[in-house]
Scaffold this motif. Sequence first.
Motif, PDB file in Angstrom:
ATOM      1  N   PHE A  44       0.854  -1.180   0.000  1.00  0.00           N
ATOM      2  CA  PHE A  44       0.000   0.000   0.000  1.00  0.00           C
ATOM      3  C   PHE A  44       0.896   1.239   0.000  1.00  0.00           C
ATOM      4  O   PHE A  44       1.830   1.338   0.792  1.00  0.00           O
ATOM      5  CB  PHE A  44      -0.906   0.008   1.229  1.00  0.00           C
ATOM      6  N   VAL A  45       0.600   2.163  -0.917  1.00  0.00           N
ATOM      7  CA  VAL A  45       1.334   3.422  -0.997  1.00  0.00           C
ATOM      8  C   VAL A  45       0.375   4.530  -0.572  1.00  0.00           C
ATOM      9  O   VAL A  45      -0.604   4.797  -1.274  1.00  0.00           O
ATOM     10  CB  VAL A  45       1.868   3.695  -2.421  1.00  0.00           C
ATOM     11  N   PRO A  46       0.614   5.139   0.596  1.00  0.00           N
ATOM     12  CA  PRO A  46      -0.283   6.207   1.028  1.00  0.00           C
ATOM     13  C   PRO A  46      -0.138   7.415   0.100  1.00  0.00           C
ATOM     14  O   PRO A  46       0.962   7.758  -0.320  1.00  0.00           O
ATOM     15  CB  PRO A  46       0.188   6.541   2.441  1.00  0.00           C
ATOM     16  N   THR A  47      -1.256   7.990  -0.240  1.00  0.00           N
ATOM     17  CA  THR A  47      -1.222   9.169  -1.104  1.00  0.00           C
ATOM     18  C   THR A  47      -1.639  10.373  -0.287  1.00  0.00           C
ATOM     19  O   THR A  47      -2.326  10.255   0.728  1.00  0.00           O
ATOM     20  CB  THR A  47      -2.170   9.002  -2.307  1.00  0.00           C
ATOM     21  N   ARG A  48      -1.232  11.521  -0.733  1.00  0.00           N
ATOM     22  CA  ARG A  48      -1.605  12.772  -0.077  1.00  0.00           C
ATOM     23  C   ARG A  48      -2.229  13.677  -1.120  1.00  0.00           C
ATOM     24  O   ARG A  48      -1.960  13.522  -2.309  1.00  0.00           O
ATOM     25  CB  ARG A  48      -0.414  13.418   0.603  1.00  0.00           C
ATOM     26  N   PRO A  49      -3.050  14.593  -0.694  1.00  0.00           N
ATOM     27  CA  PRO A  49      -3.667  15.497  -1.664  1.00  0.00           C
ATOM     28  C   PRO A  49      -2.609  16.254  -2.457  1.00  0.00           C
ATOM     29  O   PRO A  49      -1.536  16.565  -1.924  1.00  0.00           O
ATOM     30  CB  PRO A  49      -4.480  16.459  -0.799  1.00  0.00           C
ATOM     31  N   PRO A  50      -2.865  16.553  -3.743  1.00  0.00           N
ATOM     32  CA  PRO A  50      -1.893  17.288  -4.559  1.00  0.00           C
ATOM     33  C   PRO A  50      -1.537  18.624  -3.925  1.00  0.00           C
ATOM     34  O   PRO A  50      -2.392  19.305  -3.377  1.00  0.00           O
ATOM     35  CB  PRO A  50      -2.603  17.497  -5.890  1.00  0.00           C
ATOM     36  N   GLY A  51      -0.268  18.963  -3.996  1.00  0.00           N
ATOM     37  CA  GLY A  51       0.195  20.253  -3.485  1.00  0.00           C
ATOM     38  C   GLY A  51       0.521  20.243  -2.009  1.00  0.00           C
ATOM     39  O   GLY A  51       1.105  21.176  -1.486  1.00  0.00           O
ATOM     40  N   GLN A  52       0.147  19.180  -1.307  1.00  0.00           N
ATOM     41  CA  GLN A  52       0.466  19.115   0.120  1.00  0.00           C
ATOM     42  C   GLN A  52       1.917  18.661   0.277  1.00  0.00           C
ATOM     43  O   GLN A  52       2.308  17.643  -0.288  1.00  0.00           O
ATOM     44  CB  GLN A  52      -0.471  18.146   0.838  1.00  0.00           C
ATOM     45  N   PRO A  53       2.732  19.422   1.000  1.00  0.00           N
ATOM     46  CA  PRO A  53       4.145  19.054   1.134  1.00  0.00           C
ATOM     47  C   PRO A  53       4.331  17.823   1.999  1.00  0.00           C
ATOM     48  O   PRO A  53       3.456  17.461   2.781  1.00  0.00           O
ATOM     49  CB  PRO A  53       4.765  20.287   1.806  1.00  0.00           C
ATOM     50  N   LEU A  54       5.490  17.205   1.834  1.00  0.00           N
ATOM     51  CA  LEU A  54       5.834  16.078   2.685  1.00  0.00           C
ATOM     52  C   LEU A  54       5.993  16.558   4.115  1.00  0.00           C
ATOM     53  O   LEU A  54       6.460  17.673   4.350  1.00  0.00           O
ATOM     54  CB  LEU A  54       7.154  15.452   2.231  1.00  0.00           C
ATOM     55  N   PRO A  55       5.620  15.741   5.084  1.00  0.00           N
ATOM     56  CA  PRO A  55       5.821  16.161   6.464  1.00  0.00           C
ATOM     57  C   PRO A  55       7.314  16.282   6.750  1.00  0.00           C
ATOM     58  O   PRO A  55       8.114  15.500   6.230  1.00  0.00           O
ATOM     59  CB  PRO A  55       5.184  15.031   7.284  1.00  0.00           C
ATOM     60  N   PRO A  56       7.702  17.269   7.542  1.00  0.00           N
ATOM     61  CA  PRO A  56       9.129  17.436   7.807  1.00  0.00           C
ATOM     62  C   PRO A  56       9.682  16.276   8.631  1.00  0.00           C
ATOM     63  O   PRO A  56       9.004  15.759   9.514  1.00  0.00           O
ATOM     64  CB  PRO A  56       9.202  18.743   8.591  1.00  0.00           C
ATOM     65  N   SER A  57      10.863  15.888   8.314  1.00  0.00           N
ATOM     66  CA  SER A  57      11.545  14.845   9.068  1.00  0.00           C
ATOM     67  C   SER A  57      12.376  15.528  10.136  1.00  0.00           C
ATOM     68  O   SER A  57      13.267  16.313   9.825  1.00  0.00           O
ATOM     69  CB  SER A  57      12.435  14.022   8.144  1.00  0.00           C
ATOM     70  N   THR A  58      12.080  15.267  11.388  1.00  0.00           N
ATOM     71  CA  THR A  58      12.769  15.967  12.461  1.00  0.00           C
ATOM     72  C   THR A  58      14.266  15.675  12.432  1.00  0.00           C
ATOM     73  O   THR A  58      15.063  16.560  12.704  1.00  0.00           O
ATOM     74  CB  THR A  58      12.190  15.602  13.828  1.00  0.00           C
ATOM     75  N   ASP A  59      14.640  14.444  12.083  1.00  0.00           N
ATOM     76  CA  ASP A  59      16.059  14.105  12.034  1.00  0.00           C
ATOM     77  C   ASP A  59      16.759  14.885  10.920  1.00  0.00           C
ATOM     78  O   ASP A  59      17.834  15.441  11.122  1.00  0.00           O
ATOM     79  CB  ASP A  59      16.235  12.599  11.814  1.00  0.00           C
ATOM     80  N   VAL A  60      16.144  14.954   9.754  1.00  0.00           N
ATOM     81  CA  VAL A  60      16.728  15.690   8.637  1.00  0.00           C
ATOM     82  C   VAL A  60      16.776  17.177   8.961  1.00  0.00           C
ATOM     83  O   VAL A  60      17.772  17.856   8.699  1.00  0.00           O
ATOM     84  CB  VAL A  60      15.926  15.429   7.337  1.00  0.00           C
ATOM     85  N   ASP A  61      15.697  17.694   9.540  1.00  0.00           N
ATOM     86  CA  ASP A  61      15.671  19.109   9.912  1.00  0.00           C
ATOM     87  C   ASP A  61      16.775  19.439  10.918  1.00  0.00           C
ATOM     88  O   ASP A  61      17.439  20.460  10.812  1.00  0.00           O
ATOM     89  CB  ASP A  61      14.311  19.498  10.498  1.00  0.00           C
ATOM     90  N   ARG A  62      16.963  18.560  11.900  1.00  0.00           N
ATOM     91  CA  ARG A  62      18.004  18.783  12.905  1.00  0.00           C
ATOM     92  C   ARG A  62      19.387  18.771  12.266  1.00  0.00           C
ATOM     93  O   ARG A  62      20.219  19.637  12.541  1.00  0.00           O
ATOM     94  CB  ARG A  62      17.907  17.712  13.993  1.00  0.00           C
ATOM     95  N   ARG A  63      19.616  17.843  11.358  1.00  0.00           N
ATOM     96  CA  ARG A  63      20.909  17.776  10.668  1.00  0.00           C
ATOM     97  C   ARG A  63      21.127  19.007   9.799  1.00  0.00           C
ATOM     98  O   ARG A  63      22.231  19.552   9.748  1.00  0.00           O
ATOM     99  CB  ARG A  63      20.985  16.525   9.805  1.00  0.00           C
ATOM    100  N   LEU A  64      20.066  19.433   9.129  1.00  0.00           N
ATOM    101  CA  LEU A  64      20.170  20.614   8.278  1.00  0.00           C
ATOM    102  C   LEU A  64      20.501  21.854   9.106  1.00  0.00           C
ATOM    103  O   LEU A  64      21.369  22.638   8.741  1.00  0.00           O
ATOM    104  CB  LEU A  64      18.864  20.821   7.504  1.00  0.00           C
TER     105      LEU A  64
END
Length: 103
Positions: A44-64
């Motif tokens: 199953f591949v969850p879909t999101r409404p068009p134009g809705q951004p990916l949820p931020p990844s806290t680990d990636v955000d912290r590294r950034l």
Amino acid sequence: MNYVVQPGDTLNAIAARFGVPVQELIRVNNIPAPYYIYIGQTIFVPTRPPGQPLPPSTDVDRRLRRLEDRMNRAEQSIRDLDRRADRLEQRVTRLESRPRPRT
């Protein structure tokens, strides 16, 4: 939506193709470590409404943020070194322009 795994597919490739985080694919499909998938498997591949951004990844955000902080500190160090080099160059120029005492 459901997706049938094809030869050469990986979780990363499927996630990238459909714009969903890999961890989300793993979570919604209850795929246990070591996270193997097989040809013909329906996931199953969850879909999101068009134009809705990916949820931020806290680990990636912290590294950034950490990398941005390092970059800012490095830029400040470069500016400090540039100022010191300019002052040193001015001092050398002044010393070189002085008349030399005769001996």
